[in-house]
Design a protein around this motif. Structure first.
Motif, PDB file in Angstrom:
ATOM      1  N   ARG A  61       0.780   8.414  -6.951  1.00 36.36           N
ATOM      2  CA  ARG A  61       0.768   9.753  -7.562  1.00 36.36           C
ATOM      3  C   ARG A  61       1.163   9.693  -9.041  1.00 36.36           C
ATOM      4  NH1 ARG A  61       3.364  10.800  -2.620  1.00 36.36           N
ATOM      5  NH2 ARG A  61       1.907  11.620  -1.082  1.00 36.36           N
TER       6      ARG A  61
ATOM      7  N   TYR B 295      -7.685   1.853  -0.191  1.00 30.88           N
ATOM      8  CA  TYR B 295      -6.265   1.614  -0.483  1.00 30.88           C
ATOM      9  C   TYR B 295      -5.999   0.104  -0.556  1.00 30.88           C
ATOM     10  CZ  TYR B 295      -3.731   6.153   0.303  1.00 30.88           C
ATOM     11  OH  TYR B 295      -3.201   7.411   0.222  1.00 30.88           O
TER      12      TYR B 295
ATOM     13  N   ARG C 141       0.846  -1.197   0.000  1.00 34.09           N
ATOM     14  CA  ARG C 141       0.000   0.000   0.000  1.00 34.09           C
ATOM     15  C   ARG C 141       0.882   1.248   0.000  1.00 34.09           C
ATOM     16  NH1 ARG C 141      -0.815   4.181   2.306  1.00 34.09           N
ATOM     17  NH2 ARG C 141       0.764   3.533   3.831  1.00 34.09           N
ATOM     18  N   VAL C 142       0.963   1.886  -1.122  1.00 34.10           N
ATOM     19  CA  VAL C 142       1.773   3.097  -1.277  1.00 34.10           C
ATOM     20  C   VAL C 142       0.896   4.129  -1.983  1.00 34.10           C
ATOM     21  CG1 VAL C 142       3.778   4.093  -2.471  1.00 34.10           C
ATOM     22  CG2 VAL C 142       3.965   1.829  -1.420  1.00 34.10           C
ATOM     23  N   THR C 143       0.797   5.302  -1.423  1.00 35.54           N
ATOM     24  CA  THR C 143      -0.027   6.346  -2.056  1.00 35.54           C
ATOM     25  C   THR C 143       0.430   6.557  -3.495  1.00 35.54           C
ATOM     26  OG1 THR C 143      -0.516   7.433   0.039  1.00 35.54           O
ATOM     27  CG2 THR C 143      -0.651   8.793  -1.960  1.00 35.54           C
TER      28      THR C 143
ATOM     29  N   GLN D 165      -3.374  19.609  -7.787  1.00 31.49           N
ATOM     30  CA  GLN D 165      -2.387  18.525  -7.597  1.00 31.49           C
ATOM     31  C   GLN D 165      -2.411  17.645  -8.845  1.00 31.49           C
ATOM     32  OE1 GLN D 165      -2.137  17.015  -3.270  1.00 31.49           O
ATOM     33  NE2 GLN D 165      -4.254  17.659  -3.505  1.00 31.49           N
TER      34      GLN D 165
ATOM     35  N   ILE E 287      -5.479   9.388  -1.167  1.00 27.26           N
ATOM     36  CA  ILE E 287      -6.470  10.275  -0.530  1.00 27.26           C
ATOM     37  C   ILE E 287      -5.852  11.657  -0.486  1.00 27.26           C
ATOM     38  CG2 ILE E 287      -5.655   9.658   1.806  1.00 27.26           C
ATOM     39  CD1 ILE E 287      -8.534  10.330   2.796  1.00 27.26           C
ATOM     40  N   THR E 288      -6.668  12.678  -0.610  1.00 23.82           N
ATOM     41  CA  THR E 288      -6.202  14.042  -0.395  1.00 23.82           C
ATOM     42  C   THR E 288      -7.246  14.841   0.374  1.00 23.82           C
ATOM     43  OG1 THR E 288      -5.559  16.147  -1.402  1.00 23.82           O
ATOM     44  CG2 THR E 288      -6.979  14.736  -2.734  1.00 23.82           C
ATOM     45  N   GLY E 289      -6.714  15.615   1.318  1.00 19.22           N
ATOM     46  CA  GLY E 289      -7.582  16.546   2.045  1.00 19.22           C
ATOM     47  C   GLY E 289      -7.489  17.939   1.442  1.00 19.22           C
ATOM     48  N   ALA E 290      -6.591  18.108   0.481  1.00 19.79           N
ATOM     49  CA  ALA E 290      -6.394  19.425  -0.148  1.00 19.79           C
ATOM     50  C   ALA E 290      -7.390  19.570  -1.294  1.00 19.79           C
ATOM     51  CB  ALA E 290      -4.960  19.549  -0.644  1.00 19.79           C
TER      52      ALA E 290
ATOM     53  N   TRP F   5      -0.631  15.458  -9.998  1.00 20.45           N
ATOM     54  CA  TRP F   5      -0.266  14.036  -9.884  1.00 20.45           C
ATOM     55  C   TRP F   5      -1.488  13.142  -9.629  1.00 20.45           C
ATOM     56  CZ3 TRP F   5       1.936  18.015  -6.990  1.00 20.45           C
ATOM     57  CH2 TRP F   5       1.430  18.228  -5.711  1.00 20.45           C
ATOM     58  N   PHE F   6      -2.636  13.754  -9.292  1.00 21.11           N
ATOM     59  CA  PHE F   6      -3.847  12.954  -9.106  1.00 21.11           C
ATOM     60  C   PHE F   6      -4.805  13.054 -10.305  1.00 21.11           C
ATOM     61  CE2 PHE F   6      -3.299  13.784  -4.301  1.00 21.11           C
ATOM     62  CZ  PHE F   6      -2.561  12.622  -4.144  1.00 21.11           C
TER      63      PHE F   6
ATOM     64  N   LEU G 104       6.205   7.384  -1.700  1.00 20.83           N
ATOM     65  CA  LEU G 104       6.976   6.953  -0.534  1.00 20.83           C
ATOM     66  C   LEU G 104       7.082   5.432  -0.536  1.00 20.83           C
ATOM     67  CD1 LEU G 104       8.375   8.069   2.014  1.00 20.83           C
ATOM     68  CD2 LEU G 104       6.245   7.648   3.238  1.00 20.83           C
TER      69      LEU G 104
HETATM   70  C1  LIG Z   1      -5.898  12.582   5.435  1.00 19.26           C
HETATM   71  C2  LIG Z   1      -4.783  12.512   4.420  1.00 19.26           C
HETATM   72  C3  LIG Z   1      -4.619  13.550   3.522  1.00 19.26           C
HETATM   73  C4  LIG Z   1      -3.640  13.481   2.536  1.00 19.26           C
HETATM   74  N1  LIG Z   1      -3.527  14.504   1.641  1.00 19.26           N
HETATM   75  C5  LIG Z   1      -2.617  14.403   0.642  1.00 19.26           C
HETATM   76  C6  LIG Z   1      -2.507  15.431  -0.331  1.00 19.26           C
HETATM   77  O1  LIG Z   1      -3.196  16.456  -0.273  1.00 19.26           O
HETATM   78  N2  LIG Z   1      -1.636  15.274  -1.356  1.00 19.26           N
HETATM   79  C7  LIG Z   1      -0.838  14.166  -1.462  1.00 19.26           C
HETATM   80  O2  LIG Z   1      -0.075  14.073  -2.431  1.00 19.26           O
HETATM   81  N3  LIG Z   1      -0.910  13.188  -0.533  1.00 19.26           N
HETATM   82  C8  LIG Z   1      -1.780  13.278   0.504  1.00 19.26           C
HETATM   83  N4  LIG Z   1      -1.870  12.280   1.446  1.00 19.26           N
HETATM   84  C9  LIG Z   1      -0.995  11.091   1.315  1.00 19.26           C
HETATM   85  C10 LIG Z   1       0.194  11.209   2.234  1.00 19.26           C
HETATM   86  O3  LIG Z   1       1.084  12.160   1.720  1.00 19.26           O
HETATM   87  C11 LIG Z   1       0.845   9.836   2.346  1.00 19.26           C
HETATM   88  O4  LIG Z   1      -0.050   8.961   2.995  1.00 19.26           O
HETATM   89  C12 LIG Z   1       2.139   9.898   3.137  1.00 19.26           C
HETATM   90  O5  LIG Z   1       3.129  10.601   2.441  1.00 19.26           O
HETATM   91  C13 LIG Z   1       2.661   8.499   3.444  1.00 19.26           C
HETATM   92  O6  LIG Z   1       2.874   7.778   2.237  1.00 19.26           O
HETATM   93  P1  LIG Z   1       2.168   6.382   1.987  1.00 19.26           P
HETATM   94  O7  LIG Z   1       0.683   6.586   2.035  1.00 19.26           O
HETATM   95  O8  LIG Z   1       2.622   5.954   0.617  1.00 19.26           O
HETATM   96  O9  LIG Z   1       2.613   5.466   3.068  1.00 19.26           O
HETATM   97  C14 LIG Z   1      -2.788  12.345   2.469  1.00 19.26           C
HETATM   98  C15 LIG Z   1      -2.944  11.323   3.401  1.00 19.26           C
HETATM   99  C16 LIG Z   1      -3.926  11.402   4.374  1.00 19.26           C
HETATM  100  C17 LIG Z   1      -4.080  10.292   5.352  1.00 19.26           C
END
Ligand SMILES: Cc1cc2nc3c(=O)[nH]c(=O)nc-3n(C[C@H](O)[C@H](O)[C@H](O)COP(=O)(O)O)c2cc1C
Length: 389
Positions: free
Chosen positions: A186, A327, A182-184, A282, A339-342, A284-285, A379
């Motif tokens: 982008r 995820y 599980r890696v965010t 953003q 996920i993004t809160g922005a 990248w999304f 990451l």
């Molecule tokens: C509530 C929340 C909001 C987030 N908002 C953003 C965001 O606005 N942009 C982004 O690129 N990543 C966002 N992320 C992803 C985090 O940057 C990411 O989870 C963190 O860097 C750890 O990386 P990983 O998820 O790959 O372990 C968000 C994560 C969470 C939980």
């Protein structure tokens, strides 16, 4: 005409600091400090600057007891007119019905007053989060360290190590391997369509009702694969679909009981541009195959948790449960998720026909095929998803 104060109103003495050469030349620190009073009323949703007379007048009025406006002697008619127009003062009669309806909607939703204010006044409109990071010089981790100084320690410890109880490290199984992948994401591959079955499977696993408890015809509780405060499942799921086989690109509401898409009106601009605006630029999304707006119906949760100090927190926490489940479901399916809160809530509310008093925009998740190349950083220090180097 009868009037009363709006239900929820906080007054903020705001100070704004700006550079002023005249202050510097006069031997000062070069900073002009200006204070003003801002009225924050969640049913209005925009800050309203008030003067001292208006502030005191509002403070003296009851939000629950109507009074004849004619008895409010000593207050200029323009004060009353202006506060009525801004919605801080509520009146009976047809002419004032729009603001009265908004105030009544807030009363009828049973918000905790602080939560309603937090929610209403932390919404973004037309924010460019990427430009903001550029402007503040905080685009990379190294830049953040440079500009912000060192962060608090990465993992807290309560003692120096003596007396620690070391725990056994358990050999990883399939579930651990899934968690590790599980890696965010982008980096999405917009050229590869998502099969309908995968799309449907993810929605079914994460957002669908799995069963229900029917207390009476008008009182039904759903069972889903995520926990929910009070079992009320207030979270609605609105979709922006870009690249899914058999689904026309556009906006949809996901109906959790029927496991069906309800098509909504298209936005007034190309879909990718719309997505960029929603996620505060953003980029990248923006190629994600699907974006999911997590949009709670506050009135569902606050029906039980009336004016409750924890109500809003409970709803916000649920977004995290849904996101993590998405995820993991995506990872299991070989897809990437984020996920993004922005997000620009004001534009999202407009596009999906939501009113922040009843229903919010809390976060946007998304999923789809990963791209071949990591153009935007992810990451993955262990190289689980991306080959090292
Ligand atoms: C509530 C929340 C909001 C987030 N908002 C953003 C965001 O606005 N942009 C982004 O690129 N990543 C966002 N992320 C992803 C985090 O940057 C990411 O989870 C963190 O860097 C750890 O990386 P990983 O998820 O790959 O372990 C968000 C994560 C969470 C939980």
């Amino acid at each position: 005409m009868q009037v009363r104060r709006c239900a929820v109103l906080y007054m903020e003495p705001r100070e704004e600091v700006s550079f002023d050469l005249a202050v510097l030349l006069a031997g000062g620190d070069g900073l002009r400090r200006e204070r003003r009073w801002l009225a924050l009323a969640p049913h209005v949703g925009d800050e309203v600057e008030v003067d001292e007379v208006e502030r005191e007048f509002l403070g003296a009025l009851s939000p629950s007891q109507w009074v004849e406006a004619a008895t409010l002697t000593g207050h200029p008619a323009q004060t009353i007119d202006r506060l009525l127009k801004e919605g801080l003062l509520i009146a009976d009669g047809k002419r004032h019905s729009a603001m009265r309806a908004r105030d009544e909607a807030l009363r009828g939703t049973y918000w905790h007053p602080l939560a309603a204010t937090l929610h209403a006044f932390t919404r973004w409109s037309e924010v460019d989060a990427v430009q903001n990071m550029k402007d503040s010089g905080t685009e990379t981790a190294a830049q953040m360290r440079e500009v912000l100084g060192p962060p608090p320690v990465e993992a807290a410890a309560c003692s120096e190590g003596a007396g620690h109880l070391p725990l056994p490290r358990i050999a990883p199984n399939d579930f651990d391997h899934l968690l590790a992948r599980r890696v965010t994401c982008r980096n999405f591959d917009a050229s590869r369509k998502l099969p309908l079955e995968l799309f449907a499977q993810l929605l079914q696993r994460v957002f669908a009702a799995q069963a229900e408890v029917r207390v009476s015809d008008d009182t039904v509780f759903l069972k889903k694969n995520v926990p929910s405060g009070g079992g009320l499942h207030p979270m609605e799921c609105y979709l922006i679909v870009q690249h899914v086989e058999g689904v026309a690109p556009g906006l949809y509401h996901y109906q959790a009981q029927q496991h069906a898409l309800e098509p909504l009106a298209l936005p007034d601009k190309p879909l990718r541009e719309f997505m960029m605006d929603m996620v505060a630029q953003q980029h990248w999304f923006a190629d994600a195959h699907v974006m999911v707006l997590l949009s709670p119906r506050f009135d569902r949760t606050f029906w039980k948790y009336r004016h409750h100090a924890k109500g809003y927190r409970v709803v916000a926490l649920e977004a995290g449960h849904l996101s993590q489940t998405l995820y993991l479901a995506a990872t299991e399916a070989g897809l990437g998720a984020f996920i993004t809160g922005a997000i620009n809530e004001v534009e999202l509310e407009r596009a999906f026909g939501l009113d922040h008093v009843h229903q919010g925009a809390l976060a946007i998740c998304g999923f789809g095929w990963r791209g071949e190349v990591m153009e935007t950083a992810e990451l993955d220090p262990a190289g689980v998803v991306w080959a090292p180097g």
